[in-house]
Enzyme design. Sequence first.
Site, PDB file in Angstrom:
ATOM      1  N   THR A  46       0.783  -1.181   0.132  1.00  0.00           N
ATOM      2  CA  THR A  46      -0.153  -0.088  -0.035  1.00  0.00           C
ATOM      3  C   THR A  46       0.673   1.162   0.038  1.00  0.00           C
ATOM      4  O   THR A  46       2.018   1.258   0.356  1.00  0.00           O
ATOM      5  CB  THR A  46      -0.981   0.289   1.198  1.00  0.00           C
ATOM      6  OG1 THR A  46      -0.067   0.439   2.618  1.00  0.00           O
ATOM      7  CG2 THR A  46      -1.550  -1.286   1.431  1.00  0.00           C
ATOM      8  N   ASP A  47       0.426   2.195  -0.558  1.00  0.00           N
ATOM      9  CA  ASP A  47       0.797   3.582  -0.089  1.00  0.00           C
ATOM     10  C   ASP A  47       0.885   3.806   1.084  1.00  0.00           C
ATOM     11  O   ASP A  47       0.239   3.443   1.990  1.00  0.00           O
ATOM     12  CB  ASP A  47       0.236   4.724  -0.903  1.00  0.00           C
ATOM     13  CG  ASP A  47       1.425   5.579  -1.491  1.00  0.00           C
ATOM     14  OD1 ASP A  47       2.131   6.208  -0.895  1.00  0.00           O
ATOM     15  OD2 ASP A  47       1.248   6.136  -2.832  1.00  0.00           O
ATOM     16  N   TRP A  48       1.568   4.920   1.507  1.00  0.00           N
ATOM     17  CA  TRP A  48       1.835   5.184   2.823  1.00  0.00           C
ATOM     18  C   TRP A  48       0.725   5.967   3.781  1.00  0.00           C
ATOM     19  O   TRP A  48      -0.006   6.597   3.253  1.00  0.00           O
ATOM     20  CB  TRP A  48       3.107   6.160   3.248  1.00  0.00           C
ATOM     21  CG  TRP A  48       4.523   5.614   3.177  1.00  0.00           C
ATOM     22  CD1 TRP A  48       5.530   6.047   4.124  1.00  0.00           C
ATOM     23  CD2 TRP A  48       5.021   4.616   2.692  1.00  0.00           C
ATOM     24  NE1 TRP A  48       6.456   5.349   4.224  1.00  0.00           N
ATOM     25  CE2 TRP A  48       6.190   4.162   3.344  1.00  0.00           C
ATOM     26  CE3 TRP A  48       4.588   3.566   1.779  1.00  0.00           C
ATOM     27  CZ2 TRP A  48       7.163   3.272   2.787  1.00  0.00           C
ATOM     28  CZ3 TRP A  48       5.589   2.463   1.376  1.00  0.00           C
ATOM     29  CH2 TRP A  48       6.620   2.314   2.147  1.00  0.00           C
TER      30      TRP A  48
END
Length: 611
Positions: free
Chosen positions: A326-328
């Site tokens: 996932t992105d942050w």
Amino acid sequence: MRPELHTTEDGVAYRDLNGNGRMDPYEDPRLPVEVRVEDLLGRLSLEEKVGLMFQTVIEAGSDGTVLEHPGSISKSPTSTVVLDKHLTHFNVHALDDPRMAARWSNALQALAERTPHGIPVTVSTDPRHAFIENVGVSFSAGAFSQWPEPLGLAALRDADAVRRFADIARQEYVAVGIRAALHPTLDLATEPRWARQAGTFGQDPDLVTELGVAYLKGFQGDSLGSGSVACTSKHFPGGGPQKDGEDAHFPYGREQVYPGGRFADHLKPFPPIIEAGTAGIMPYYGMPVDLVVDGVEIEPIGFGYNKQVVTGLLREKLGYDGVVVTDWELVNDNHVGDQVLPARAWGVEHLDPHGRMELILEAGADQFGGEECVEILLDLVAQGRVTEARVDESARRILAVKFRLGLFENPYVDEDEAAATVGRDDFREEGYAAQARSVTVLHHEGGRLPLEHGLRIYAEQVSPEAVARHGKLVDRPEDADVAVVRLTAPFDPRSDLFLESWFHQGSLDFPPGLVARLERIAAVCPLVVDVVLDRPAVLTPLLRFASAVVGSFGSCDDALLDALTGTIAPVGRLPFDLPRSMDQVRAHGEDVPGYDDPLFPFGHGLRLDTE
């Protein structure tokens, strides 16, 4: 630094990672990766398996030691996340001296050897070979060789040059122990106001696809191995068409829209990058609005939470079985000092962190970016909301990448080799030439370019040292043979939220006062303007009076002047259309590549007579 090796009775060298005095199957370098993964997976505690599923920011001690206190971004002491939380993936930020970077990497790996099964750490990075310094996106090159931004690589229109860049970057990464790249960025630069275009290969899906695969091959090779850097390609299924160009890092930019019905264009680079073997894929934060794929409306929640997108489209339709990161910060709010950036839980803001994590796993992701909250996942398992079999599914994919990278055989690096490799003279020379060659000549009148040597030059935002290599610096335009002015593409400064000040968003118009001042300069001497195009700009007013206008995408002052004088011929071609006006931008569909009548079209770039 060499790992301590043991030898079996029949002469096989191995690392005794769990300290039991014998070579277990996961430690046997002769066995297939799948066999080693299954053996190790069966030995791990739930806590160890859960730790694999988190990747967070780490900061290095400036003296080459691990940081044993929270840093400016990182939340916990290094030993806490490695020994207590069992994390084995870290996104490193500042790295200065390559020898110290290598020493830190080795210290981190030595710490990992103290864990029950000695699982080596995978260190990742955002891009760090160009000019833009943005802790949410990329880092300037520092000790590494310096190249144009990916937009500048796209301006070269040369897949072999892109692969060569990636191979050099790979060598420099590996030398300091970085074995994972949170790039390439395959988003299409179709929305000119969007802040993240510099990291893309432009607006054209075919060019983005060609250069993205070349980039991947340069980092990974034809398959992952002991000399590879594993790539996480992003942002699935294409993160460019942000509503009004606002970025999805921020609550006001959460919506991703497709008014032109061009979803297929944005998806196009991903099947070839999957076929080429990308080790990871990262969905973007964006929340699709009114998106219909194959006749089915996609739920308006962030892509990282979206089962229709991650499982239905990516895994089932496109057949991807690698790691999804996932992105942050999709789970928790990000607290940095006294600033708070809300979790990018777009469309699921009502869920608590437990609910968000559960939904991400249901969607099909394997690893939580920017998080270290292992206790939440352990609690979800304890409550029966997530099964241990589901944890195993992701742990299996993650471990396979570590084995293929050869980290279990030797994760250590040599400090002398790091110092000799990072920023090597020939690497720097190639990067410098690419900086100059990627300069794109948009407009010039009366043969003004290339500039002659020995001219009296009035300069703004160009170093005196660079000017002195080609002519004589003067203080007033009235005394000059030519004026050379560098401008940054316009943006609206913002700073209310953490990270916001680094993102160039908003209007593409130059302030009227700046335009008027430049026109006064042009009235007394020929004016050459370079616009640093980290995203498009409305250049229309400049064409009334500038003798020449060029665009650059990451070029130092020396490289720019080498291009303007023809010392190194500029051959750049625009990787995106440049609009005529902000009215044209506002009327344009965010997902549509290019305009019907741009000021300068994709592919435009004049050639200079340098004979």
